[in-house]
Write a protein that holds these residues in place. Structure first.
Motif, PDB file in Angstrom:
ATOM      1  N   GLY A   1       0.984  -1.242   0.000  1.00 16.35           N
ATOM      2  CA  GLY A   1       0.155   0.076   0.177  1.00 16.35           C
ATOM      3  C   GLY A   1       0.783   1.378   0.030  1.00 16.35           C
ATOM      4  N   GLU A   2       0.343   2.227  -0.259  1.00 19.80           N
ATOM      5  CA  GLU A   2       0.708   3.654  -0.351  1.00 19.80           C
ATOM      6  C   GLU A   2       1.599   4.056   0.775  1.00 19.80           C
ATOM      7  OE1 GLU A   2       0.028   8.383  -2.050  1.00 19.80           O
ATOM      8  OE2 GLU A   2      -1.533   6.669  -1.888  1.00 19.80           O
ATOM      9  N   ARG A   3       0.773   3.859   2.382  1.00 18.60           N
ATOM     10  CA  ARG A   3       1.251   4.315   3.347  1.00 18.60           C
ATOM     11  C   ARG A   3       2.612   3.485   3.647  1.00 18.60           C
ATOM     12  NH1 ARG A   3      -4.268   4.599   7.163  1.00 18.60           N
ATOM     13  NH2 ARG A   3      -5.389   6.227   5.723  1.00 18.60           N
ATOM     14  N   ALA A   4       2.447   1.973   3.635  1.00 20.17           N
ATOM     15  CA  ALA A   4       3.805   1.509   3.947  1.00 20.17           C
ATOM     16  C   ALA A   4       4.854   1.906   2.945  1.00 20.17           C
ATOM     17  CB  ALA A   4       3.340  -0.240   3.795  1.00 20.17           C
ATOM     18  N   MET A   5       4.659   2.008   1.653  1.00 18.47           N
ATOM     19  CA  MET A   5       5.715   2.434   0.852  1.00 18.47           C
ATOM     20  C   MET A   5       6.251   3.607   0.961  1.00 18.47           C
ATOM     21  SD  MET A   5       5.981  -0.292  -1.083  1.00 18.47           S
ATOM     22  CE  MET A   5       6.842   0.288  -2.701  1.00 18.47           C
ATOM     23  N   THR A   6       5.300   4.553   1.580  1.00 14.98           N
ATOM     24  CA  THR A   6       5.961   6.050   1.793  1.00 14.98           C
ATOM     25  C   THR A   6       6.444   6.200   3.334  1.00 14.98           C
ATOM     26  OG1 THR A   6       4.113   6.831   0.649  1.00 14.98           O
ATOM     27  CG2 THR A   6       5.153   8.439   1.876  1.00 14.98           C
ATOM     28  N   TYR A   7       6.071   5.273   4.107  1.00 10.89           N
ATOM     29  CA  TYR A   7       6.210   5.516   5.700  1.00 10.89           C
ATOM     30  C   TYR A   7       7.144   4.757   6.533  1.00 10.89           C
ATOM     31  CZ  TYR A   7       2.858   9.655   5.167  1.00 10.89           C
ATOM     32  OH  TYR A   7       2.437  10.595   4.560  1.00 10.89           O
ATOM     33  N   LEU A   8       7.132   3.333   5.750  1.00 12.81           N
ATOM     34  CA  LEU A   8       7.807   2.346   6.524  1.00 12.81           C
ATOM     35  C   LEU A   8       9.061   2.248   6.082  1.00 12.81           C
ATOM     36  CD1 LEU A   8       5.312  -0.725   6.890  1.00 12.81           C
ATOM     37  CD2 LEU A   8       6.319   0.952   8.571  1.00 12.81           C
ATOM     38  N   THR A   9      10.164   2.071   6.912  1.00 11.31           N
ATOM     39  CA  THR A   9      11.427   1.915   6.461  1.00 11.31           C
ATOM     40  C   THR A   9      11.820   0.326   5.966  1.00 11.31           C
ATOM     41  OG1 THR A   9      12.240   1.353   8.702  1.00 11.31           O
ATOM     42  CG2 THR A   9      12.163   3.576   8.118  1.00 11.31           C
TER      43      THR A   9
END
Length: 757
Positions: free
Chosen positions: A638-646
């Motif tokens: 998802g977009e959140r994991a791709m953006t905010y997860l290291t």
């Protein structure tokens, strides 16, 4: 009587010839100490008892006593004739004693008589010395009284000379008509004469003050004497006249800034120990009118002073007035070796009038009810105090200035405790309002920050950081409250951590109703916790980085020990926040596992499929397998994991979720196979019993594949597909212990050792 035959000493044995004598003593036994006039048996024994037993000491003493007895007998035997004749020579001893007693008694009588005469002379001498001392004391008192009388007369005489000089504070000038008729060359001569007269008067006042100081000394040493009591009225009158004349002269010197007059007057005030009057005169004559112009505080100026309570501009005007109108006196009183350091015009004149003017003209300046204005006024006041301290010639003078009662009173006006309480409610209230929201609130510009991985995503996190920074903002922070603001910062961190931990605990237990304020955790979706993971990382980095540097810079004036404690406490707060990351990841994993288990429950349909029907061996996996890892894949891609997860957090989340989902998969599969085998065993027993009752041979076996084998084969195909799905996500199924257990549980016997799909 026959003389005894002297006995020869006993012969010495061969052993005595080649070793110590038989009566020799050890080295520690020194018999010559017994003959010392200061010999003390107790101390002797106490010294030897530390290294010689009592029995040994007793035996040595007895041996020494025996040797002394033998020696005494030898002496008597050797001089036996003299010993016997001693008693025959002591004849007529009593008569000799009587003859000696008479001269001794006579000598005693002479000595007693001499002693009596001597004691009489001593008593007479002591009486004479006592009378002499009393006479000397009386003479001292008389001389003191005479000196007191002379000083009083001298003071009165000097004071009588003062009326001929100006006593009302006016200059000694000629009439205006005479001044107009004089030439320009002599126009300023009267002024100079007036100035010289004032200087002469100040010198005379200084002399009178020194005499008054002597007078005080005499009175202090001649108290309660009738003569002094009779002169009290004259002394008091002279003191009042001196104070009045000195005050007029000092006022004149201040008005004309005459350094000589001021110097002489200050020395006079210091001589009579009346510094308070000089400070009050300077305050009333110079400082008070200036304060009235800068900060009007009379009834008629009430409306003019109600425009505002800002003090910064007022302090600037006061500094200019101090530089222009007060510096000359401060320089005189602080001059080196002047003896005028007893005066404190900074505190008791200038600061006193400043405080009075603010209290009367701008009382709202001290009110912490308006924190922003209060802080500006407080900092301006500290700057003004630092400006006044600049006139102190030494550190001891600065310490004395700060110890003055008016300085302490001025600092008491600033209630920094109430100010901090208001700031505490403001800062902590903002965070508490954000944390009591029923759901997670993304920041308004979260969409525009999708590409910025360093920006905070939740309003709760952004409020925390803003609140922590507010504690150290220039328009909020107050150095005297630095410990309180540090504690507030740590409390904000702790409040945020508790908000997270309590919410996650409520979600884990599923009882949010018992913990109000935790509804956000129950209603949050798994990908919402990605925001929390991102914000925790950003907050921990900020707290241990720029935030810590800013705090240490503000507290740079503190000692290194204090700075180390501050640094340690802030870093500890950041670590406590980072410690929440595993819990948040576990929460996401639990949610993913819960969704995966919903698909894994379809395993029960496999048993019904092969029990109720006569389907052949399966050749492909079940449809449910493709949905088991779909929530995990959707989350990670998802977009959140791709953006905010290291990458590290993403790998940790993937591995934990895959491990727990596989573990639940293994539990359900093992339970399904166990039930299937038990069911098959029961059916086999029933079938065999029916065959025996029908008379059929019991050794007849059905060579067809059992339903349990079909179920295991179906599960084996399913876990192969499940392993391929894990590999697609980047996880090697063979590296997961629960998957190896699942493989061994359902794989055929010839495929147990090798995991391959």
């Amino acid at each position: 009587m026959m003389d005894p035959i002297p006995t020869a000493p006993p012969p010495r044995s061969a052993t005595d010839l080649f070793s110590d004598p038989a009566d020799s003593h050890p080295l520690w036994f020194k018999s010559n100490l017994f003959l010392s006039p200061n010999f003390d048996s107790e101390s002797y024994i106490s010294e030897l008892r530390t290294f010689v037993p009592f029995e040994t000491l007793r035996s040595e003493l007895q041996a020494h006593l025996s040797s002394l007895n033998h020696e005494l007998i030898d002496l008597i035997n050797r001089d036996y004739a003299d010993f016997v004749n001693l008693s025959t020579k002591l004849v007529d001893v009593d008569a000799a004693v009587v003859r000696m007693r008479a001269p001794l008694l006579e000598l005693r009588e002479k000595i007693d008589g001499f002693r009596g005469a001597l004691e009489g002379s001593l008593v007479a001498l002591q009486n004479g010395l006592k009378q002499r001392s009393e006479a000397a004391s009386a003479r001292e008192v008389l001389e003191l009284l005479l000196d007191t009388f002379h000083v009083v007369s001298k003071v009165e005489k000097l004071i009588k000379e003062l009326p001929s000089l100006p006593a009302d504070g006016s200059d000694v000038d000629v009439n205006l008509e005479e001044r107009k008729s004089m030439s320009s060359a002599t126009t300023f001569q009267p002024v100079e004469n007036g100035t010289n007269v004032r200087e002469t008067q100040s010198m005379l006042l200084e002399r009178i003050a020194s005499e008054m100081n002597r007078l005080k000394f005499y009175i202090a040493h001649a108290q309660n004497l009738p003569f002094i009591e009779n002169m009290e009225k004259r002394i008091k009158s002279a003191s009042l006249l001196l104070d009045a004349s000195l005050g007029h002269c000092f006022v004149h010197g201040l008005e004309h800034q005459n350094a000589n007059v001021i110097y002489n007057c200050l020395r006079a005030y210091a001589a009579i120990d009346n510094t308070r009057n000089a400070e009050e005169i300077f305050s009333n004559t110079v400082v008070a009118p200036l304060m009235q112009k800068i900060i009007p505080h009379g009834p008629s100026e009430a409306l003019a002073g109600a425009s505002g309570d800002e003090l910064e501009s007022d302090y600037e005007q006061i500094k200019q007035c101090v530089e222009k109108d007060c510096k000359f006196l401060l320089d005189i009183s602080s001059a080196e070796n002047s003896g005028l350091h007893v005066f404190d015009f900074l505190a008791n004149s200038i600061l006193k009038e400043v405080l009075s003017a603010i209290q009367k003209g701008k009382p709202g300046a001290f009110s912490p009810g308006r924190p922003t204005q209060f802080l500006r006024n407080y900092k301006s006041s500290l700057d003004f105090l630092a400006y006044l301290e600049g006139y102190c010639p030494s550190r001891s003078a600065v310490a004395k200035f700060r110890a003055e009662a008016i300085y302490v009173e001025f600092m008491k006006q600033w209630n920094v405790g109430v100010y901090f309480s208001l700031r505490f409610q403001e800062i902590a209230g903002a965070l508490d309002s954000a944390l009591t929201a029923a759901s997670l609130a993304p920041v308004q510009n979260s969409n525009s920050n999708q590409g910025n991985s360093q920006a905070l995503t939740l309003k709760q996190s952004a409020t925390l950081l803003d609140s922590m920074k507010s504690c150290w903002r220039q328009d909020v922070f107050l150095l005297p409250c630095s410990d309180k603001f540090l504690r507030l910062s740590l409390q904000l961190l702790s409040r945020y951590s508790n908000w997270l931990s309590s919410g996650l605990a409520a979600r884990s237990s599923g009882h949010a109703s018992f913990n109000p304020g935790n509804e956000w955790a129950i209603s949050a979706a798994p990908d919402d916790f990605i925001y929390i993971i991102h914000d925790i990382n950003c907050l921990a980095t900020e707290v241990s980085g720029d935030y810590l540097t800013h705090v240490l810079q503000l507290l740079s004036s503190c000692s290194s020990e204090v700075l180390d404690l501050v640094k340690q406490s802030i870093l500890e707060g950041g670590k406590s926040l980072s410690s929440m990351l595993p819990v948040v990841i576990n929460t996401i994993v639990d949610a993913l596992v819960e969704k995966a288990v919903e698909d894994l429950r379809q395993l029960k349909g496999i048993t019904a499929t092969y029990r109720m029907t006569n389907k052949p061996l399966p050749v492909r996996h079940s449809p449910y397998v493709s949905g088991v890892l779909r929530p995990l894949k959707t989350l990670l891609e998802g977009e959140r994991a791709m953006t905010y997860l290291t990458p590290e957090a993403k790998n940790e989340l993937l591995l934990d979720a895959a491990t727990q989902i596989t573990s639940r998969y293994h539990e359900l599969a093992a339970e399904l196979i166990s039930v299937a085998r038990k069911t098959e065993s029961s059916l086999l027993k029933i079938r065999q019993g029916a065959q025996r009752r029908a008379g059929a041979s019991s050794d007849v076996s059905d060579h067809n594949v059992s339903d349990t084998d079909k179920i295991c084969m179906q599960l084996f195909l399913d876990i192969q597909e499940y392993g391929r799905s894990l590999a697609a996500l980047g996880v090697q199924a063979a590296d997961i212990p629960p998957y190896r257990s699942l493989w061994q549980c359902v794989a055929p016997s010839d495929r147990q050792s090798l995991i391959k799909f």
